[in-house]
Write a protein that holds these residues in place. Sequence first.
Motif, PDB file in Angstrom:
ATOM      1  N   ALA A 187       0.834  -1.205   0.000  1.00 37.63           N
ATOM      2  CA  ALA A 187       0.000   0.000   0.000  1.00 37.63           C
ATOM      3  C   ALA A 187       0.869   1.256   0.000  1.00 37.63           C
ATOM      4  N   ALA A 188       1.960   1.216   0.760  1.00 38.90           N
ATOM      5  CA  ALA A 188       2.861   2.366   0.816  1.00 38.90           C
ATOM      6  C   ALA A 188       3.521   2.616  -0.539  1.00 38.90           C
ATOM      7  N   THR A 189       3.874   1.559  -1.234  1.00 36.77           N
ATOM      8  CA  THR A 189       4.501   1.686  -2.557  1.00 36.77           C
ATOM      9  C   THR A 189       3.533   2.315  -3.558  1.00 36.77           C
ATOM     10  N   ARG A 190       2.300   1.840  -3.555  1.00 32.61           N
ATOM     11  CA  ARG A 190       1.297   2.380  -4.488  1.00 32.61           C
ATOM     12  C   ARG A 190       0.936   3.822  -4.137  1.00 32.61           C
ATOM     13  N   ALA A 191       0.926   4.142  -2.844  1.00 32.13           N
ATOM     14  CA  ALA A 191       0.603   5.509  -2.435  1.00 32.13           C
ATOM     15  C   ALA A 191       1.665   6.490  -2.915  1.00 32.13           C
ATOM     16  N   GLU A 192       2.920   6.079  -2.861  1.00 31.14           N
ATOM     17  CA  GLU A 192       3.998   6.948  -3.341  1.00 31.14           C
ATOM     18  C   GLU A 192       3.916   7.123  -4.853  1.00 31.14           C
ATOM     19  N   THR A 193       3.558   6.043  -5.558  1.00 33.77           N
ATOM     20  CA  THR A 193       3.424   6.127  -7.019  1.00 33.77           C
ATOM     21  C   THR A 193       2.313   7.094  -7.401  1.00 33.77           C
ATOM     22  N   ALA A 194       1.200   7.032  -6.634  1.00 28.10           N
ATOM     23  CA  ALA A 194       0.058   7.910  -6.914  1.00 28.10           C
ATOM     24  C   ALA A 194       0.212   9.288  -6.297  1.00 28.10           C
ATOM     25  N   LYS A 195       1.291   9.444  -5.481  1.00 30.27           N
ATOM     26  CA  LYS A 195       1.548  10.711  -4.789  1.00 30.27           C
ATOM     27  C   LYS A 195       0.384  11.104  -3.869  1.00 30.27           C
ATOM     28  N   ARG A 196      -0.189  10.085  -3.197  1.00 33.89           N
ATOM     29  CA  ARG A 196      -1.240  10.315  -2.200  1.00 33.89           C
ATOM     30  C   ARG A 196      -0.890   9.487  -0.957  1.00 33.89           C
ATOM     31  N   ARG A 197      -0.079  10.052  -0.081  1.00 32.66           N
ATOM     32  CA  ARG A 197       0.422   9.304   1.070  1.00 32.66           C
ATOM     33  C   ARG A 197      -0.676   8.938   2.071  1.00 32.66           C
ATOM     34  N   SER A 198      -1.734   9.706   2.069  1.00 28.66           N
ATOM     35  CA  SER A 198      -2.828   9.384   2.993  1.00 28.66           C
ATOM     36  C   SER A 198      -3.516   8.075   2.607  1.00 28.66           C
ATOM     37  N   ASP A 199      -3.315   7.626   1.370  1.00 24.75           N
ATOM     38  CA  ASP A 199      -3.947   6.378   0.926  1.00 24.75           C
ATOM     39  C   ASP A 199      -3.504   5.176   1.748  1.00 24.75           C
ATOM     40  N   VAL A 200      -2.288   5.236   2.290  1.00 23.87           N
ATOM     41  CA  VAL A 200      -1.802   4.109   3.098  1.00 23.87           C
ATOM     42  C   VAL A 200      -2.702   3.917   4.310  1.00 23.87           C
ATOM     43  N   LEU A 201      -2.952   5.014   5.034  1.00 28.73           N
ATOM     44  CA  LEU A 201      -3.825   4.936   6.198  1.00 28.73           C
ATOM     45  C   LEU A 201      -5.234   4.522   5.794  1.00 28.73           C
TER      46      LEU A 201
END
Length: 224
Positions: free
Chosen positions: A194-208
């Motif tokens: 999830a953290a990897t995909r969030a960084e790719t999408a540039k939406r860090r809140s997505d991890v939480l």
Amino acid sequence: MRRLLLTAALVVLSAGCSKSTESKSGPTQDGTLEPVANPHQPGDFEPLPDPEAQGGSVGRAPRRLTVAQLDAAIQEAVGRRWGGSDGIDARATSLGRADFALVASENTEPNLVFAKFLEDGARFVCISQAADEVKQADASKRTLSRTLPGTWDDLRKLSSAQVNEFLVYNSLRFWGAPLEGEELTKWARFFTQAATRAETAKRRSDVLAVMCIAMLTDSRFITY
């Protein structure tokens, strides 16, 4: 004379024995107790179910949360109520709450309608809460990310110990039981993805948000 007395005594004893025999085979007399079957004889009781066939449990089947319980549980675990025009109040009847007009008792079956609306609610509260927490530098004022550093950016940089701490903390919040063993390892792998995909999408809140949705829609959150 002596022989006659012995004969008479034998007759009396014989009569007493016959009366005793008759009383045992006849109806219950006043002042006596009826025989009670031994409750521990095989076949007189229903054995406990096989724990292996009951998911390791021999107690009652799990019960689903009522709408009121679900409302309180979401607010406690996530830190935000499922409100809005499409919130829990608007979906209460579909979620099983009795209207006492057509339905007199609350439905607590974990059916597909409940699962669908719960997923909608999870997305609403988790995405909103995650978006707020990513902006909050004071960890004590956060709910989902309280174990993360005061200012966090790329969650791929977290150590294994920090990831595990985050997962154990949130599993206790959502389920009341900590992740451990092989399951903790699987959830840690999920967190990393999830953290990897969030960084790719540039939406860090997505991890939480993703971790919150996964834990909130898990069967352990809606049953007790």
